[in-house]
Design an enzyme around this catalytic site. Sequence first.
Site, PDB file in Angstrom:
ATOM      1  N   ASP A 340      77.492  -0.402 -16.769  1.00 34.11           N
ATOM      2  CA  ASP A 340      76.669  -1.121 -17.749  1.00 34.11           C
ATOM      3  C   ASP A 340      77.065  -0.747 -19.176  1.00 34.11           C
ATOM      4  O   ASP A 340      77.598   0.335 -19.425  1.00 34.11           O
ATOM      5  CB  ASP A 340      75.184  -0.778 -17.533  1.00 34.11           C
ATOM      6  CG  ASP A 340      74.922   0.721 -17.655  1.00 34.11           C
ATOM      7  OD1 ASP A 340      75.775   1.503 -17.172  1.00 34.11           O
ATOM      8  OD2 ASP A 340      73.905   1.115 -18.235  1.00 34.11           O
ATOM      9  N   GLU A 341      76.763  -1.640 -20.079  1.00 34.00           N
ATOM     10  CA  GLU A 341      76.844  -1.380 -21.518  1.00 34.00           C
ATOM     11  C   GLU A 341      78.143  -0.692 -21.942  1.00 34.00           C
ATOM     12  O   GLU A 341      78.122   0.219 -22.782  1.00 34.00           O
ATOM     13  CB  GLU A 341      75.636  -0.534 -21.973  1.00 34.00           C
ATOM     14  CG  GLU A 341      74.329  -1.279 -21.768  1.00 34.00           C
ATOM     15  CD  GLU A 341      73.098  -0.452 -22.105  1.00 34.00           C
ATOM     16  OE1 GLU A 341      72.230  -0.985 -22.794  1.00 34.00           O
ATOM     17  OE2 GLU A 341      72.993   0.715 -21.657  1.00 34.00           O
ATOM     18  N   ALA A 342      79.258  -1.148 -21.382  1.00 29.37           N
ATOM     19  CA  ALA A 342      80.552  -0.571 -21.762  1.00 29.37           C
ATOM     20  C   ALA A 342      81.052  -1.290 -23.025  1.00 29.37           C
ATOM     21  O   ALA A 342      82.136  -1.877 -23.044  1.00 29.37           O
ATOM     22  CB  ALA A 342      81.541  -0.703 -20.604  1.00 29.37           C
TER      23      ALA A 342
END
Length: 535
Positions: A340-342
């Site tokens: 997530d949220e890379a």
Amino acid sequence: MSQRRRIPGLFAPLLLVVAAGATSLGTPASAAEPAARARPLSQVVPAPASVSEGGPSYALTPRTRIRVDDDSREARRIGSYLADVLRPSTGYDLPVTARDARDGIRLRLGSKDASLGDEGYRLESGRHGVTITARRAAGLFHGVQTLRQLLPAAVEEDTRQRGPWTVAGGTIKDMPRYGYRGAMLDVSRHFFSVDKVKTYIDQMALYKINKLHLHLSDDQGWRIAIDSWPRLTTYGGSTQVGGGPGGYYTKADYREILRYAASRHLEVVPEIDLPGHTNAALASYAELNCDGVAPPLYTGTNVGFSSLCVPKAVTYEFVDDVVREIAAMTPGKYLHIGGDEAHSTPHKDYVAFMDKAQAVVGKYGKTVMGWHQLTGAEPAEGAVAQYWGLDKTSATEKAQVANAARNGTKLVLSPADRAYLDMKYDKSTPLGLAWAGYVEVRRSYDWNPGAYLPGAPAQSVLGVEAPMWSETLWTNDQVEYMAFPRLPGIAELGWSPAATHDWDAYKVRLAAQGPRMSALGIDYYRSPQVPWPAE
Ligand code: ACM
């Protein structure tokens, strides 16, 4: 009992100590329920699949035995667990025995009823006792949780209470809607000791949750010992949000959590969040950074600023070592690799990285789990995507996940504006965050996992999970206040047939959990949406 109902939402550990100290003065006996009236069999959370009420009730007596079959160690273990729950409050001996007894509680494995599956049970209550039958130990264990709820709430107290201890007559046949019914604890933003995790495990088990997802690494802390990269914990685990001391699990600690979870029939799903959310690892080993320079440890609450260095070979040595060591310790099927949220990983790199990381998980015999951004790469065969979008998530993003589901990716649903237990209930909630909006109890319960994500086939849904992110939380009291009473609602979405779904009926069943949670010392949020009885 009233002293157990602590002032909710306290931040200050000192105040909590004072309040907890007051519990030792606890008043005797539950005044909350008319003692002699047995609770209806249908008043259980999660709602059972089928209930047939009627016939004579059964009352425990000082002579009640818990009878298990001679040859079943698992049934005996569950019998001992039940005895441990019932003995302090009833004051009865409740011997666990293989000797025949005319009256009592009987726990039987080996049901021939295939429709019960691995987790279902049948509970029959009548004049001579209560019999719980199952095909597998997990079913027997879930049946025991139901039996607890059929007894007066005071049975959960840890000091002797007045009875009578009556169970209404009738039959429950019960099995889950979904095989994946999870709760996640973020032990990275704030570290939670093994004992704190055990407390939460016991509370999850009450509502037939069967997966404990541990978020073991993030920017603020690496919490699981990896022998081949020791600085991950000795340095990367040495702080937390706000700059406190952090902490980590040794391999022995982690195995103790696994053992305890298994004794409550929960499977542990370990998560190492990759390739973003990795500042603690990047701070511990300079060579993991593209520029070869280790950043400082991070104690704030921003997201999206860290990334492993996708082009470097050492990144994959690191991923291989970490996954190998965790897979070797973990008996469960899943290994969660985040994803997530890379936001600091270029998309092309993200896709390349997730390809390689998923292959490593497969190489060590585990099934890939990832947050739903995984569907923006190429999910591996059999991978599970954990959906954490909101109502307002773009149609494009939802369609990407649904499309992956149509192509075979399985889904676990954790919509942040329903299932995230760290979201504030309303504007006055002193703990938690609100980036997904306020999530009151009704909103958290009132959705259908089987028809939630437009275009995703119902069969792609493995179940539900309630994550607890810990930027603002570090004590069990705080976790309890955010989890209860929303966690029982998510548990019910995972367990109960869709046909039982009805807020007006649920809120009444949930209200009856109030005195029970109080008796257990669970510091719950007294939502104005729920008609709690006076305590
Ligand atoms: C998430 O909340 N970043 C999965």
